[in-house]
Design a protein around this motif. Sequence first.
Motif, mmCIF file in Angstrom:
data_model
loop_
_atom_site.group_PDB
_atom_site.id
_atom_site.type_symbol
_atom_site.label_atom_id
_atom_site.label_comp_id
_atom_site.label_asym_id
_atom_site.label_seq_id
_atom_site.Cartn_x
_atom_site.Cartn_y
_atom_site.Cartn_z
ATOM 1 N N ARG A 282 59.087 -8.519 21.500
ATOM 2 C CA ARG A 282 59.455 -9.010 20.175
ATOM 3 C C ARG A 282 60.975 -8.989 20.108
ATOM 4 O O ARG A 282 61.611 -7.953 20.353
ATOM 5 C CB ARG A 282 58.853 -8.125 19.096
ATOM 6 C CG ARG A 282 57.325 -8.230 19.010
ATOM 7 C CD ARG A 282 56.753 -7.155 18.127
ATOM 8 N NE ARG A 282 57.079 -5.830 18.644
ATOM 9 C CZ ARG A 282 56.911 -4.705 17.967
ATOM 10 N NH1 ARG A 282 56.454 -4.749 16.722
ATOM 11 N NH2 ARG A 282 57.208 -3.544 18.503
ATOM 12 N N LEU A 283 61.547 -10.142 19.787
ATOM 13 C CA LEU A 283 62.995 -10.284 19.824
ATOM 14 C C LEU A 283 63.614 -9.917 18.483
ATOM 15 O O LEU A 283 63.140 -10.319 17.419
ATOM 16 C CB LEU A 283 63.389 -11.716 20.171
ATOM 17 C CG LEU A 283 63.249 -12.158 21.622
ATOM 18 C CD1 LEU A 283 63.774 -13.583 21.779
ATOM 19 C CD2 LEU A 283 64.008 -11.222 22.548
ATOM 20 N N LEU A 284 64.708 -9.158 18.552
ATOM 21 C CA LEU A 284 65.607 -8.951 17.431
ATOM 22 C C LEU A 284 66.918 -9.633 17.800
ATOM 23 O O LEU A 284 67.333 -9.587 18.964
ATOM 24 C CB LEU A 284 65.850 -7.468 17.161
ATOM 25 C CG LEU A 284 64.682 -6.613 16.690
ATOM 26 C CD1 LEU A 284 63.784 -6.210 17.853
ATOM 27 C CD2 LEU A 284 65.186 -5.351 16.004
ATOM 28 N N VAL A 285 67.576 -10.258 16.836
ATOM 29 C CA VAL A 285 68.787 -11.004 17.158
ATOM 30 C C VAL A 285 69.908 -10.646 16.189
ATOM 31 O O VAL A 285 69.682 -10.422 15.001
ATOM 32 C CB VAL A 285 68.521 -12.534 17.138
ATOM 33 C CG1 VAL A 285 68.165 -13.009 15.738
ATOM 34 C CG2 VAL A 285 69.721 -13.306 17.685
ATOM 35 N N ILE A 439 63.947 -2.012 9.972
ATOM 36 C CA ILE A 439 63.609 -2.827 11.143
ATOM 37 C C ILE A 439 62.141 -2.640 11.505
ATOM 38 O O ILE A 439 61.423 -3.605 11.798
ATOM 39 C CB ILE A 439 64.516 -2.470 12.339
ATOM 40 C CG1 ILE A 439 65.983 -2.781 12.016
ATOM 41 C CG2 ILE A 439 64.074 -3.238 13.582
ATOM 42 C CD1 ILE A 439 66.952 -2.265 13.069
ATOM 43 N N GLN A 440 61.680 -1.384 11.472
ATOM 44 C CA GLN A 440 60.277 -1.118 11.770
ATOM 45 C C GLN A 440 59.369 -1.823 10.752
ATOM 46 O O GLN A 440 58.331 -2.393 11.121
ATOM 47 C CB GLN A 440 60.019 0.389 11.753
ATOM 48 C CG GLN A 440 58.566 0.804 11.958
ATOM 49 C CD GLN A 440 58.046 0.512 13.361
ATOM 50 O OE1 GLN A 440 58.781 0.038 14.231
ATOM 51 N NE2 GLN A 440 56.771 0.798 13.587
ATOM 52 N N ARG A 441 59.762 -1.797 9.491
ATOM 53 C CA ARG A 441 58.969 -2.493 8.476
ATOM 54 C C ARG A 441 58.933 -3.989 8.748
ATOM 55 O O ARG A 441 57.880 -4.645 8.595
ATOM 56 C CB ARG A 441 59.552 -2.226 7.083
ATOM 57 C CG ARG A 441 58.758 -2.869 5.966
ATOM 58 C CD ARG A 441 59.392 -2.628 4.611
ATOM 59 N NE ARG A 441 58.684 -3.378 3.567
ATOM 60 C CZ ARG A 441 59.124 -3.541 2.340
ATOM 61 N NH1 ARG A 441 60.284 -2.982 1.970
ATOM 62 N NH2 ARG A 441 58.436 -4.252 1.462
ATOM 63 N N ALA A 442 60.093 -4.554 9.150
ATOM 64 C CA ALA A 442 60.138 -5.986 9.458
ATOM 65 C C ALA A 442 59.232 -6.321 10.636
ATOM 66 O O ALA A 442 58.540 -7.348 10.629
ATOM 67 C CB ALA A 442 61.578 -6.405 9.761
ATOM 68 N N LEU A 443 59.215 -5.468 11.645
ATOM 69 C CA LEU A 443 58.409 -5.719 12.841
ATOM 70 C C LEU A 443 56.913 -5.616 12.574
ATOM 71 O O LEU A 443 56.102 -6.236 13.272
ATOM 72 C CB LEU A 443 58.795 -4.738 13.950
ATOM 73 C CG LEU A 443 60.160 -4.960 14.611
ATOM 74 C CD1 LEU A 443 60.526 -3.779 15.493
ATOM 75 C CD2 LEU A 443 60.149 -6.253 15.429
ATOM 76 N N THR A 444 56.540 -4.843 11.572
ATOM 77 C CA THR A 444 55.120 -4.613 11.294
ATOM 78 C C THR A 444 54.644 -5.314 10.020
ATOM 79 O O THR A 444 53.493 -5.126 9.599
ATOM 80 C CB THR A 444 54.847 -3.102 11.168
ATOM 81 O OG1 THR A 444 55.677 -2.547 10.133
ATOM 82 C CG2 THR A 444 55.148 -2.385 12.476
ATOM 83 N N MET A 445 55.486 -6.113 9.386
ATOM 84 C CA MET A 445 55.138 -6.756 8.129
ATOM 85 C C MET A 445 54.027 -7.784 8.327
ATOM 86 O O MET A 445 53.993 -8.493 9.329
ATOM 87 C CB MET A 445 56.378 -7.441 7.538
ATOM 88 C CG MET A 445 56.171 -8.029 6.151
ATOM 89 S SD MET A 445 57.713 -8.744 5.488
ATOM 90 C CE MET A 445 58.681 -7.252 5.203
ATOM 91 N N SER A 446 53.117 -7.855 7.363
ATOM 92 C CA SER A 446 52.001 -8.787 7.460
ATOM 93 C C SER A 446 52.489 -10.229 7.394
ATOM 94 O O SER A 446 53.555 -10.528 6.828
ATOM 95 C CB SER A 446 51.010 -8.540 6.321
ATOM 96 O OG SER A 446 51.579 -8.939 5.072
ATOM 97 N N LEU A 447 51.692 -11.130 7.931
ATOM 98 C CA LEU A 447 52.046 -12.543 7.931
ATOM 99 C C LEU A 447 52.173 -13.076 6.508
ATOM 100 O O LEU A 447 53.111 -13.824 6.198
ATOM 101 C CB LEU A 447 51.001 -13.346 8.703
ATOM 102 C CG LEU A 447 51.200 -14.867 8.716
ATOM 103 C CD1 LEU A 447 52.529 -15.239 9.359
ATOM 104 C CD2 LEU A 447 50.030 -15.551 9.433
#
Length: 491
Positions: A282-285, A439-447
């Motif tokens: 999973r990319l972070l930029v 960041i963790q919340r962003a990575l695991t946020m629902s669609l």
Amino acid sequence: MSGTADRAGYRMCTQQHKDLMSRLVVVSNRTADPRKPAAGGLAVAVRESLQQTGGLWFGWSGKIREAADGTQSGQGEVHVQTAGNVTLATLDLSREDHDTYYLGYSNDVLWPVFHYRLDLANFDTRFAAGYRRVNQLFAQKLLPLLKPDDLIWVHDYQLIPLAAELRAMGCTNRIGFFLHIPMPPPLIMAAIPEHEWLMRSLFAYDLVGFQSEADLTHFSHYVESEAHAERLSPDRLRAFNRTLRVGAYPIGIDVDDFKRLADSKEGRDMFVRMRDEYSRRRLLVGVDRLDYSKGLPQRVHAFRELLTYYPENRDSATLIQIASPSREDVGAYDNLRRQMDSLCGAINGDFGELDWMPVRYIHRNVARKRLPGLFRASRVALVTPLRDGMNLVAKEFIAAQDAADPGMLVLSRFAGAAEQLKEALLVNPYDTQGTAQAIQRALTMSLDERINRHEALLNRIRKYDVHWWSSTFLQALEDCEPNEAAASGTS
């Protein structure tokens, strides 16, 4: 009103503005060919404005001129060329003028102070003298090119006293000024030895615009407390025997143009390449200039916190951090580069695997046409400056997303963009653990949540795009009443 109707309305307003208004004269520290892609936020926005209306763009050529006899001369010739419907007029600077006006006062005094970094400011009196001298030179060279009914739009901190110099030479045109960087609170501004002269100079303009309501508030508080300005109305202040109109005009992007870049061959190729190369990640930029205002070391520390306290991201999340070279002849930037090299190397050494490098750190320019593809392939964008006037990368990331599966924006509350982009995950970049949690919340946020947030963000950046910004500012400038003290000067 729908986003499409909003855009149509703003374009109609822009066309009416083009038909009715006088010639637009834009003045900025640097110019650029408006037919070519531009990298910086100011250059992109000015290009969009001038392409709509045509006109004259005046500024420094970027060249340093040495006199034939080896001496320094500040009286260069104006170079004029045509670029589509825009006339470019540029001026070379002598080495002394460049070093005192640009490297010295603009980047060693105003830039750090306006970004709240008093510890990095160098209040050398030679810098202030050079800054005044070059602004006077710009005024002398610009004045003969002006027509009586020209509308003049001056941009950014390098040219704060330009209107005062023009007024002293008899210029009575309407002149507006837009500050692209933050406006500091009164007590920080007061640390500049010439602060009263600088703020007095702004009253030579008819309209002064800021990126955010917070910046507007800081300016208003300064002139009310330091200059005893009288507030005539919510957007009009009187001080130094002049009346000034002020307002917040948050700069935007051309959303449709950036989406076209994402759908272009280069954009699609970059997206496919990133998607395929990082199919297991999973990319972070992060995309920034290498500047101490951008909070890059704090961002890297936050990413380390993410890997430390949320170990499921190890061998899974990769941060691609692009840090374009910036002012590398200034000591503070050289120190920052070494710090970033060390921090990124340490994370890769401590957490990396044979087939996984946690941080891909790129210290060079990346072509703008490739960025939309990178943004679309990224799950999270980290836009976490310690202080920023606006930050258009945040808006470009939103524009580039696939609306059916959008990435999430983690945004510093200290960026001007935070006033508009409330649906982003707002963070305090000094709180690295809190940023890691976001960041963790962003990575695991629902669609569903990502789609809802992205829709709201996209609608807002469409409504307040670059066309809205330029047409709204210029209409406000045209609406300014002629100032009774216009030709008296304020310096």
